[in-house]
Design an enzyme around this catalytic site. Structure first.
Site, mmCIF file in Angstrom:
data_model
loop_
_atom_site.group_PDB
_atom_site.id
_atom_site.type_symbol
_atom_site.label_atom_id
_atom_site.label_comp_id
_atom_site.label_asym_id
_atom_site.label_seq_id
_atom_site.Cartn_x
_atom_site.Cartn_y
_atom_site.Cartn_z
ATOM 1 N N TYR A 189 0.834 -1.195 0.000
ATOM 2 C CA TYR A 189 0.000 0.000 0.000
ATOM 3 C C TYR A 189 0.875 1.254 0.000
ATOM 4 O O TYR A 189 1.561 1.537 0.984
ATOM 5 C CB TYR A 189 -0.912 0.009 1.231
ATOM 6 C CG TYR A 189 -2.014 -1.038 1.224
ATOM 7 C CD1 TYR A 189 -2.433 -1.624 0.041
ATOM 8 C CD2 TYR A 189 -2.653 -1.416 2.401
ATOM 9 C CE1 TYR A 189 -3.452 -2.569 0.024
ATOM 10 C CE2 TYR A 189 -3.672 -2.356 2.399
ATOM 11 C CZ TYR A 189 -4.064 -2.928 1.199
ATOM 12 O OH TYR A 189 -5.081 -3.854 1.184
ATOM 13 N N LYS B 226 -1.041 -7.925 -2.964
ATOM 14 C CA LYS B 226 -2.400 -7.411 -2.793
ATOM 15 C C LYS B 226 -2.305 -5.907 -2.965
ATOM 16 O O LYS B 226 -1.613 -5.229 -2.205
ATOM 17 C CB LYS B 226 -2.875 -7.769 -1.391
ATOM 18 C CG LYS B 226 -4.275 -7.378 -1.063
ATOM 19 C CD LYS B 226 -4.664 -8.090 0.230
ATOM 20 C CE LYS B 226 -6.118 -7.951 0.530
ATOM 21 N NZ LYS B 226 -6.383 -6.844 1.441
HETATM 22 P P1 FBP Z 1 -11.125 -4.558 2.654
HETATM 23 O O1 FBP Z 1 -11.667 -5.370 1.500
HETATM 24 O O2 FBP Z 1 -12.115 -4.444 3.760
HETATM 25 O O3 FBP Z 1 -10.584 -3.230 2.171
HETATM 26 O O4 FBP Z 1 -9.904 -5.398 3.245
HETATM 27 C C1 FBP Z 1 -8.669 -5.425 2.617
HETATM 28 C C2 FBP Z 1 -7.584 -4.872 3.517
HETATM 29 O O5 FBP Z 1 -6.324 -4.960 2.890
HETATM 30 C C3 FBP Z 1 -7.503 -5.522 4.874
HETATM 31 O O6 FBP Z 1 -6.713 -6.670 4.880
HETATM 32 C C4 FBP Z 1 -6.967 -4.400 5.711
HETATM 33 O O7 FBP Z 1 -7.384 -4.466 7.021
HETATM 34 C C5 FBP Z 1 -7.557 -3.207 5.085
HETATM 35 O O8 FBP Z 1 -7.831 -3.500 3.745
HETATM 36 C C6 FBP Z 1 -6.636 -2.008 5.166
HETATM 37 O O9 FBP Z 1 -7.374 -0.871 4.914
HETATM 38 P P2 FBP Z 1 -6.734 0.548 4.776
HETATM 39 O O10 FBP Z 1 -6.508 0.753 3.316
HETATM 40 O O11 FBP Z 1 -7.791 1.471 5.297
HETATM 41 O O12 FBP Z 1 -5.483 0.581 5.597
#
Ligand code: FBP
Length: 262
Positions: free
Chosen positions: A142, A173
């Protein structure tokens, strides 16, 4: 052929994973209601919804994992209480994750954060240990922090996908870019590392979300790792069925539209 460590999570080369680590990442009051605050409810959705894997932090895995769907243990995490540049450190060993039944470990790397070097190094160690022990290492990549203007641009999402390849992850992911063409570049940049689209916050309606999933699959994604769009849905099993039909049967969103909330 080279062994694919993601095999436990694949059906005909595709996959649908259910993520439930938001209790740590976002806190119960932000994401949960009376029903989905209970991890047993989500474990049940994973089984009945035909998911190919379920993602828990170790504490939830210890108490609620039933063994009926392959397990991914997230081995790092953070709360959203601390603001500023994000860092998420390891809280569970690979060995302990395996003792809980994990067939893969998951780790979030915030590229773009001033702390990214720590997470890149830590993931590097975890990836080596996971591979030594014969399980997959999945990178949640991310882009985040003051340096990141737009975390869903073609440029940054493809960088995230490529980071997973460079670090030896078995799967990445990443967030959806918003269209098939740009996501296809991210998949290509991953050069064989399996790419999973991350679900994101609950979409305003089913159709909007399913169109994203369809776009990601057409772009060459292996599948979807989803949380809120399933277990916050009024009918999680119905949403799971729509997702299965798109991911495994190649269904068009239009063919599912009857019965969708639009
Ligand atoms: P979601 O489908 O609810 O977005 O889950 C995917 C995820 O990667 C989770 O594993 C993690 O808790 C969340 O998104 C992280 O969200 P953010 O982008 O707000 O940090």
């Amino acid at each position: 052929m080279k062994q694919d460590r993601m095999n436990p999570f694949l059906r005909e080369g595709r996959s649908m994973l259910l993520a439930y680590d938001q209790g740590l990442e976002h806190g119960p009051s932000s994401d949960f209601d009376e029903r989905n605050v209970d991890p047993s409810f989500v474990m049940d959705v994973a089984v009945k919804g035909g998911f190919n894997g379920v993602v828990f932090q170790k504490g939830v895995a210890e108490r609620f994992y039933t063994g009926r769907v392959p397990l991914i243990v997230k081995v790092n995490g953070k709360t959203n209480i601390v603001k500023g540049e994000p860092i998420s450190r390891q809280n569970c060993s690979v060995e302990y994750a395996i003792s809980l039944g994990a067939k893969a470990v998951g780790y979030t790397i915030y590229i773009g954060s001033t702390f990214e070097a720590e997470m890149l190094a830590e993931f590097g160690r975890i990836q080596e240990e996971a591979h030594e022990k014969g399980i997959a290492a999945i990178a949640w990549v991310y882009p985040r922090g003051a340096a990141v203007q737009n975390d869903t641009s073609r440029e940054i999402v493809s960088y995230a996908a490529r980071t997973a390849l460079e670090l030896g992850a078995d799967a990445a992911k990443v967030k959806y870019t918003g269209d098939r063409e740009s996501f296809a570049w991210a998949v290509k940049s991953a050069a064989g590392v399996r790419v999973f689209m991350s679900g994101g916050p609950k979409a305003p309606n089913d159709e909007a979300f399913l169109r994203q999933v369809k776009g990601a699959m057409e772009a060459g994604a292996t599948g979807l790792a989803v949380g809120r769009n399933v277990w916050q849905h009024s009918e999680p099993l119905r949403m799971a069925e729509y997702l299965r039909r798109i991911i495994f049967d190649g269904a068009q969103v239009e063919s599912l539209v009857q019965g969708l909330t639009v």
